[in-house]
Each structure stands twice: as C-alpha cells, then as structure tokens.
Design an enzyme around this catalytic site. Structure first.
Site, PDB file in Angstrom:
ATOM      1  N   ASN A 189       1.016  -1.024  -0.104  1.00  0.00           N
ATOM      2  CA  ASN A 189       0.198  -0.076   0.092  1.00  0.00           C
ATOM      3  C   ASN A 189       0.881   1.268  -0.155  1.00  0.00           C
ATOM      4  O   ASN A 189       1.387   1.640   0.984  1.00  0.00           O
ATOM      5  CB  ASN A 189      -0.990  -0.142   1.172  1.00  0.00           C
ATOM      6  N   LYS A 244       3.650   0.903   2.967  1.00  0.00           N
ATOM      7  CA  LYS A 244       3.247  -0.144   3.782  1.00  0.00           C
ATOM      8  C   LYS A 244       3.319  -1.594   2.955  1.00  0.00           C
ATOM      9  O   LYS A 244       2.696  -1.780   1.956  1.00  0.00           O
ATOM     10  CB  LYS A 244       2.033  -0.102   4.546  1.00  0.00           C
ATOM     11  N   ARG A 274      -2.637  -2.206  -3.636  1.00  0.00           N
ATOM     12  CA  ARG A 274      -3.652  -1.414  -3.440  1.00  0.00           C
ATOM     13  C   ARG A 274      -3.657  -0.009  -4.220  1.00  0.00           C
ATOM     14  O   ARG A 274      -2.709   0.339  -4.677  1.00  0.00           O
ATOM     15  CB  ARG A 274      -3.733  -0.733  -1.817  1.00  0.00           C
ATOM     16  N   HIS A 282     -12.673   3.450  -0.701  1.00  0.00           N
ATOM     17  CA  HIS A 282     -12.646   2.454   0.674  1.00  0.00           C
ATOM     18  C   HIS A 282     -13.337   1.210   0.364  1.00  0.00           C
ATOM     19  O   HIS A 282     -13.930   0.658   1.116  1.00  0.00           O
ATOM     20  CB  HIS A 282     -13.394   3.404   1.701  1.00  0.00           C
ATOM     21  N   HIS A 334     -16.932   3.912   7.461  1.00  0.00           N
ATOM     22  CA  HIS A 334     -15.389   3.766   7.433  1.00  0.00           C
ATOM     23  C   HIS A 334     -14.958   5.215   7.630  1.00  0.00           C
ATOM     24  O   HIS A 334     -14.798   6.194   7.027  1.00  0.00           O
ATOM     25  CB  HIS A 334     -14.797   3.261   6.202  1.00  0.00           C
ATOM     26  N   ASN A 364      -8.758   8.830   8.815  1.00  0.00           N
ATOM     27  CA  ASN A 364      -8.141   9.978   8.211  1.00  0.00           C
ATOM     28  C   ASN A 364      -9.197  10.225   7.142  1.00  0.00           C
ATOM     29  O   ASN A 364      -9.525  11.512   7.128  1.00  0.00           O
ATOM     30  CB  ASN A 364      -6.797   9.903   7.911  1.00  0.00           C
ATOM     31  N   ARG A 384      -9.614  16.741   5.060  1.00  0.00           N
ATOM     32  CA  ARG A 384     -10.223  16.935   3.780  1.00  0.00           C
ATOM     33  C   ARG A 384     -11.725  17.505   4.219  1.00  0.00           C
ATOM     34  O   ARG A 384     -12.331  16.893   5.286  1.00  0.00           O
ATOM     35  CB  ARG A 384     -10.644  15.664   2.991  1.00  0.00           C
ATOM     36  N   ASP A 428      -5.824  15.063  14.292  1.00  0.00           N
ATOM     37  CA  ASP A 428      -6.000  13.460  15.381  1.00  0.00           C
ATOM     38  C   ASP A 428      -6.910  13.960  16.214  1.00  0.00           C
ATOM     39  O   ASP A 428      -7.247  14.700  17.227  1.00  0.00           O
ATOM     40  CB  ASP A 428      -4.613  13.414  16.083  1.00  0.00           C
ATOM     41  N   GLY A 454      -9.917   3.768  12.404  1.00  0.00           N
ATOM     42  CA  GLY A 454      -9.357   4.465  13.394  1.00  0.00           C
ATOM     43  C   GLY A 454     -10.341   5.075  14.356  1.00  0.00           C
ATOM     44  O   GLY A 454     -10.431   4.749  15.499  1.00  0.00           O
ATOM     45  N   ILE A 455     -11.272   5.925  13.621  1.00  0.00           N
ATOM     46  CA  ILE A 455     -12.377   6.786  14.451  1.00  0.00           C
ATOM     47  C   ILE A 455     -13.346   5.852  14.639  1.00  0.00           C
ATOM     48  O   ILE A 455     -14.011   5.827  16.160  1.00  0.00           O
ATOM     49  CB  ILE A 455     -12.630   8.134  13.916  1.00  0.00           C
ATOM     50  N   GLY A 456     -13.882   5.109  13.919  1.00  0.00           N
ATOM     51  CA  GLY A 456     -15.122   4.248  14.128  1.00  0.00           C
ATOM     52  C   GLY A 456     -14.889   3.149  15.174  1.00  0.00           C
ATOM     53  O   GLY A 456     -15.644   2.822  15.758  1.00  0.00           O
ATOM     54  N   ASN A 471     -12.489   3.220  17.457  1.00  0.00           N
ATOM     55  CA  ASN A 471     -12.215   3.661  18.807  1.00  0.00           C
ATOM     56  C   ASN A 471     -12.971   4.842  19.437  1.00  0.00           C
ATOM     57  O   ASN A 471     -12.734   5.065  20.737  1.00  0.00           O
ATOM     58  CB  ASN A 471     -10.697   4.178  18.719  1.00  0.00           C
ATOM     59  N   GLU A 479      -8.028  -4.246   5.630  1.00  0.00           N
ATOM     60  CA  GLU A 479      -7.957  -4.019   4.351  1.00  0.00           C
ATOM     61  C   GLU A 479      -6.840  -4.741   3.548  1.00  0.00           C
ATOM     62  O   GLU A 479      -6.936  -5.292   2.509  1.00  0.00           O
ATOM     63  CB  GLU A 479      -7.663  -2.449   3.922  1.00  0.00           C
TER      64      GLU A 479
HETATM   65  P1  ADP Z   1      -6.044   6.163   8.139  1.00  0.00           P
HETATM   66  O1  ADP Z   1      -7.435   6.558   7.249  1.00  0.00           O
HETATM   67  O2  ADP Z   1      -4.775   6.897   7.964  1.00  0.00           O
HETATM   68  O3  ADP Z   1      -6.074   4.579   8.004  1.00  0.00           O
HETATM   69  P2  ADP Z   1      -6.981   5.345  10.568  1.00  0.00           P
HETATM   70  O4  ADP Z   1      -8.150   4.430  10.194  1.00  0.00           O
HETATM   71  O5  ADP Z   1      -5.853   4.849  11.282  1.00  0.00           O
HETATM   72  O6  ADP Z   1      -6.654   6.317   9.480  1.00  0.00           O
HETATM   73  O7  ADP Z   1      -7.608   6.529  11.679  1.00  0.00           O
HETATM   74  C1  ADP Z   1      -7.007   7.421  12.109  1.00  0.00           C
HETATM   75  C2  ADP Z   1      -7.929   8.468  13.053  1.00  0.00           C
HETATM   76  O8  ADP Z   1      -8.465   7.423  13.947  1.00  0.00           O
HETATM   77  C3  ADP Z   1      -7.238   9.504  13.469  1.00  0.00           C
HETATM   78  O9  ADP Z   1      -7.975  10.626  13.469  1.00  0.00           O
HETATM   79  C4  ADP Z   1      -7.059   9.116  15.059  1.00  0.00           C
HETATM   80  O10 ADP Z   1      -7.143  10.318  15.808  1.00  0.00           O
HETATM   81  C5  ADP Z   1      -8.376   8.318  15.176  1.00  0.00           C
HETATM   82  N1  ADP Z   1      -8.032   7.331  16.474  1.00  0.00           N
HETATM   83  C6  ADP Z   1      -7.562   6.467  16.759  1.00  0.00           C
HETATM   84  N2  ADP Z   1      -7.363   6.105  17.992  1.00  0.00           N
HETATM   85  C7  ADP Z   1      -8.466   6.759  18.356  1.00  0.00           C
HETATM   86  C8  ADP Z   1      -9.113   6.938  19.825  1.00  0.00           C
HETATM   87  N3  ADP Z   1      -8.554   6.020  20.643  1.00  0.00           N
HETATM   88  N4  ADP Z   1      -9.988   7.715  19.970  1.00  0.00           N
HETATM   89  C9  ADP Z   1     -10.457   8.444  19.434  1.00  0.00           C
HETATM   90  N5  ADP Z   1      -9.910   8.674  17.710  1.00  0.00           N
HETATM   91  C10 ADP Z   1      -9.111   7.572  17.614  1.00  0.00           C
END
Ligand code: ADP
Length: 599
Positions: free
Chosen positions: A7, A14, A77, A166, A194, A197, A227, A267, A315-317, A319, A373
């Site tokens: 990727n 990666k 990818r 995605h 999804h 970022n 974005r 972030d 990441g956000i979804g 966490n 992915e």
């Molecule tokens: P990418 O699209 O680069 O693969 P990721 O899926 O890794 O992105 O998601 C990155 C986002 O997830 C960042 O905005 C990060 O702040 C958020 N994130 C990761 N861990 C947490 C957490 N514990 N709580 C809130 N947001 C999180």
C-alpha cells in the site's frame, strides 16, 4: 497461501506478508520517502535511507522482508480504477498503462500506487501481481448514484461521475458483519461507516454497494482528518477567484476537515481531549463531524428504504465511543438504539474483531468491526493470482450460447404473417429442451432501416418478442431496453413483414439481458439461486472478458448454458463451443468460489 500486500502513499509505503488466516508474517513501514529524512522500519529495526523513494526502499528491504517465505502473489492497493476496472486485475504493462491514464482522476494517489507496483514487479518478477482497486466495490452503483447533475456531454468527455472509495474496507466489514450475525449478506441492508483519516459511508444493499458518500475523488462526503467533504461548488469557485486554484486544492485536501475546523490538527484524540476541556473550535469540529455523519446515515437508509445493520470501522469508528454515540443520537426513528454501556466499553482487536453495541430490542444491529484492508486485498489478489481455472475451484464451466437476432411470435401473429392456420416449421432443435429454430424468417422494419431474414424461434408464445443486439437497434433506428425474456411491457414496437401480410406491433423489441439457464441441481453446485446476478469470466485468445450483471435463471427443464448476443460475443471474440467460469467479483454471490480458492 502467502501474499505480500503493498500500500503505497505519496511519501509512505506499507508492506505486509499475510497468510490465509490474516496472520502477519512480516511487516515493513517506510515514511518521508523522497526527503532527506526517508526511513523504514522492518520488524522493529529502523533504517535511515536519505532521499530514498519507493523503489530504493524495496531494493534495500525486500530481501529482509520476504526472507524464506514462498510468496504466492503480491496484492497492490490502487486507489482509482476509473471506468476501466471493476474487479481485481492481474498486472501487466497494459494494466499499468491504464492505471497511469487514470492519474488525472487521483493525482495524489495513483502515481504513488504505480511507483510501488513498478518497483515490486521488478523485484518479484516471477509471481503474479494483482491490482486491487478502492473503487471496484462501487462498480455496482446504479447510474442515478453515479451521475452528477452537470452537462452530460462534458461529464462523459472527462470521466466526471461518482466512483466511491474505501471499497475494500466496505466490502470486508459488511461481510464480517453478516458473518457475525450469522446472516446471508444477500439479505441485509448494511450501512458501513469507515471513519479514519479519510472517511466514507456506504449503503450495501443485499451485498452490493448502491450508494456511497465519496464521489469522483475522495474529497466528497463526510468530514475527514484534513479533507472538507461536502461543499457547495460555489465555494470552490469563489475561493479560487480569491486564492487561486492550487491554493484551494491544497486547502480543501490538506488543511480542511477536522484540522481546519479545530485548528489543532487532524488527530481526533487531541480534539476530543481539548473539547472536553472547553475548547470551542474543537467542540465545533466534533459537532460538524457527527452532524454530517448522522445526516449521511439517514440519507443512505433512505436510499435502501431502511437499514438492518449499522457498522462503524477504521481508526475513529473503531475507537471513538463519542463519535459513535453522537452519530447514533435520535436514530430511534430508524429502529437503531445504541447501548451506551456497550458502546463505551467496546474495544475491537484481531481476537475480537466484531462487537455489538446496540440494545437487545434495537431492530437495527449496531456493530463495531475491525477492518482489515490488507487481508481483503490479499484475498482478492489471491483469487486472481491463482488463474481463472483455479478461481472456480473445480466448478463446472458454463457453455456459452450466442443468440443471433431472432423473433418469438404468438400463433395469431404467425397466421397474420404466413396465412390462416399456418404452423411454424421446425428446422433444428436448440439447446433448451423443446425450443427450436424455424424455417420461417421475417423482415423487421424500424424507423430508420429494415433487417431482412430474421429467424423465428418456436414454439409460439403468449407474447411477441423481437430480440436484437445494440448494433441492430442502432441500425433499425430504435432504442430497445435491456430486458429479461418475457418482460416486454412498455418496450418499443416494430413492423414485421411476412409472405402473407405484415404486423405492426405496439411493443416487443428488446435487447436481451445476458443470462444463464440452469437446473436446480446446477444451482446447488454453483451456490446460487434463481434471479441471482453473477459475474462470468470468459477466457479467449487475447480478449479475456468478465461479464457482469448476468442473471441466473433456474428451472428443472433448463440445460446449463449462458446466453449472450452477437455484440457481446464479438467483444470477447467468443467462438462456438466457448465456455465461461462463474467468479466472485462483487462478494455477493459465489462465496463458495472464494472460499475454495482461498482456504
Ligand atoms: P487512515 O485513514 O490513515 O488509515 P486510521 O483508520 O488509522 O486512518 O484512523 C486515524 C484516525 O483515528 C485519527 O483521526 C485518530 O485520531 C483516530 N483514532 C485512533 N485512535 C483513537 C481513539 N482511541 N479515540 C479517538 N480517535 C482515535
């Protein structure tokens, strides 16, 4: 089975080696490529490589990454597959060139993807390399969801339409959700969010993407890290006048979204932290993000006429309990009730990749799903890497029957055209039991031109039907819709001329939808049902082609055969006696096929 998944971003790389269970056997991460700080990390050890690009890192690290592993394929990818690619595709010089042609549609992504492809093919020339496209899962978007309401000719000339991104993640998590619920994906309406970022949501209706929030580029839709997502195009025009186009481009891609709203970066963890301490801009950033998300979830549910499963991932979804709970606020009208405790405690990982966070009485299941992915790319690369015969895992080939233009008539029309009491004269039997080609032929007259000598097929039917190719309809000067046989309501009519008279039909001209006849026994072998829509790959001399949208028709009296028209046959240079293989490109059907190929 071992697959290297690559990727490549504009300044990052990666690479992971995965086995068939998704276990990582090796991992390479490179960043700041092209700069003096370029470096890579391989199994924990960091190597500085000033000025290195994708090729230089792979040259340096590939031997260490691959080690003794016998790789079966490399999955790459590729962000934008444009109109050209709707399935994973084996890479060769032509495919590389086609990806290069798509650079104007994804100027930030496709060049980096290509750099990785070229370097990796050089270092691993002996194994199949497969491009897996972010856009491919959305190839099933209906036209109404693809189109922007701008000048049709301009849109066509410049490839301006909605593609969606995605796709590997939406495909992976929607399937994982169905598996978790022990449901058939073909019976579920799923909304997948999804949120990384980059962020997009997708309506996966009965296994197929029917609407998504990203469009021609990954800029449309949800609020993202940097974005902007949805924006009145008037804003772009106004700002471009003031700031210049390049600056607006940079701003909307790199300093908008959460970063632009909050002023403290992209972030979400920082933004949540500051918002909790009263930072107004960070609070606003959270409000805009979650309001936009809720708005789109509602829209996607409306598109599908309801929703059965709502999935949060990335990441956000995965966490942020805060984002999930705000997105699900006041969703009861849809039947979605969040369990606040379960939401707060949810922590997915590879061992527990799916957690339910809806109340037991919630009609809509709300799930957090860990996306993978790389595993999805490995799976898809693997099926293509195996070659067509192995994709089908020993499933029977499907004989192809090429239907030339022909006519089905009612007994009443037969008599009007050939004289009272006339019975059709069988000439030779056809592959479907009881069907035959007749001696009789007719002239078909359209508004522009006529076609002589069109063969009649028997026996007589309850309705007249004339089946022509796209070339024929153009020649006749009439638009025939693509229809299933027998479905002639509201189709155009034509005039038929026979030796004893002529008949002007008010309806009946169709371009037959490609289809496969099969018995219930065949259907069981292929793992499909009547009315399923599948993909069939044709292997021909230099013009391999995958036919999508092939309707499955199951009846005890049928014989296994796929029917296409002469235009379709010509496109793949299909000769008599050819056959095809049912493949799994959409993830909707033929899961049997994928399972056989992968496990
Ligand atoms: P990418 O699209 O680069 O693969 P990721 O899926 O890794 O992105 O998601 C990155 C986002 O997830 C960042 O905005 C990060 O702040 C958020 N994130 C990761 N861990 C947490 C957490 N514990 N709580 C809130 N947001 C999180």
């Amino acid at each position: 089975m071992k697959v290297l998944v690559l990727n490549c971003g504009s300044s990052s790389l990666k690479a992971d080696i995965l086995d068939e269970n998704g276990v990582r056997l090796g991992s390479l991460r490179a960043e700041r490529l092209g700069s003096d700080d370029a470096r890579y990390r391989l199994d924990g050890a960091v190597t500085e490589l000033p000025g290195a690009d994708h090729g230089a890192v792979l040259a340096h690290a590939m031997a260490g990454l691959v080690g003794d592993h016998q790789l079966d394929a490399v999955g790459h990818r590729v962000v934008h597959g444009g109109e050209a690619f709707s399935a994973p595709t084996r890479l060769d010089a032509q495919v590389e060139a086609a990806i290069e042609e798509l650079i104007p549609l994804a100027p930030l992504h496709n060049p980096a993807n290509l750099a990785g492809i070229r370097a990796a093919r050089e270092f691993l020339p002996a194994i199949p390399h497969v491009a897996v496209f972010d856009t491919a899962f959305h190839a099933t978007l209906p036209h109404r969801a693809q189109a922007y309401a701008i000048d049709h000719d301009v849109a066509s000339a410049h490839g301006v339409r909605r593609y969606g991104f995605h796709g590997t993640s939406h495909a992976f998590v929607s399937r994982a959700a169905a598996e978790f619920l022990d449901e058939d994906p073909r019976e579920l309406r799923v909304i997948t969010c999804h949120l990384g970022n980059g962020a997009s949501a997708c309506a996966v209706e009965y296994g197929r993407s029917v609407e998504t929030t990203m469009g021609m580029t990954p800029l449309e839709g949800l609020v993202m890290g940097t974005r902007c997502g949805d924006l009145d195009p008037g804003v772009v025009i106004a700002l471009a006048r003031e700031l210049g186009l390049d600056e607006v481009d940079r701003m909307l891609n790199r300093s908008s979204g959460l970063a632009g709203l909050s002023g403290v970066g992209n972030d979400l963890r920082d933004i949540e932290e500051r918002a909790s301490k009263g930072d107004e801009r960070c609070r606003m950033a959270l409000h805009v993000l979650t309001h936009r998300l809720r708005k789109h979830i509602g829209a996607l549910a409306a598109v599908m006429g309801g929703v059965d499963v709502l999935v949060f991932t990335a990441g956000i979804g995965e966490n942020s309990a805060l984002v999930r709970s705000r997105a699900c606020q006041r969703m009861e009208f849809l039947g979605a009730r969040l369990d606040r405790d379960a939401n707060r405690d949810a922590k997915v990982d590879r061992a527990t990749p799916v957690i339910e966070i809806s109340e037991p009485r919630s009609r809509v299941k709300i799930l957090v799903v860990a996306t993978d992915e790389e595993l999805e790319i490995a799976r898809q690369a693997c099926t293509v890497g195996l070659g067509q015969d192995q994709i089908a895992g020993g499933l029977p080939s499907i004989p192809i029957g090429i239907s030339a233009r022909h006519i089905h008539l009612t007994q009443e029309s037969v008599e009007a055209l050939f004289g009272p009491g006339h019975q059709l004269t069988p000439r030779n039997p056809l592959s479907q039991p009881g069907q035959f080609a007749c001696e009789e032929r007719l002239t078909v007259v359209g508004p522009k031109r006529r076609i002589e000598g069109v063969r009649i097929l028997g026996p007589v039917r309850p309705a007249n039907q004339i089946e022509v190719s796209r070339t024929d309809e153009f020649f006749l000067g009439v638009d025939a819709p693509v229809r299933n046989s027998g479905d002639v309501k509201n189709t155009p009519g034509v005039t038929l001329i026979g030796p004893a008279g002529q008949v002007t039909l008010s309806e009946g001209l169709i371009c037959a939808r490609r289809h496969i006849h099969m018995t219930p026994e065949d259907a069981a072998v292929f793992g499909v049902e009547d009315k399923d829509v599948v993909d069939v790959a044709i292997h021909s001399e230099g013009r391999d082609l995958v036919f999508g949208d092939v309707l499955v028709r199951v009846k005890a009296s049928y014989a296994l055969e796929m029917h296409i028209d002469t235009d379709e046959a010509n496109a793949a240079e299909i000769k008599r006696g050819a056959s095809g293989k049912m493949i799994d490109a959409t993830g909707r059907v033929g899961r049997l096929v994928r399972r056989k190929a992968w496990r």
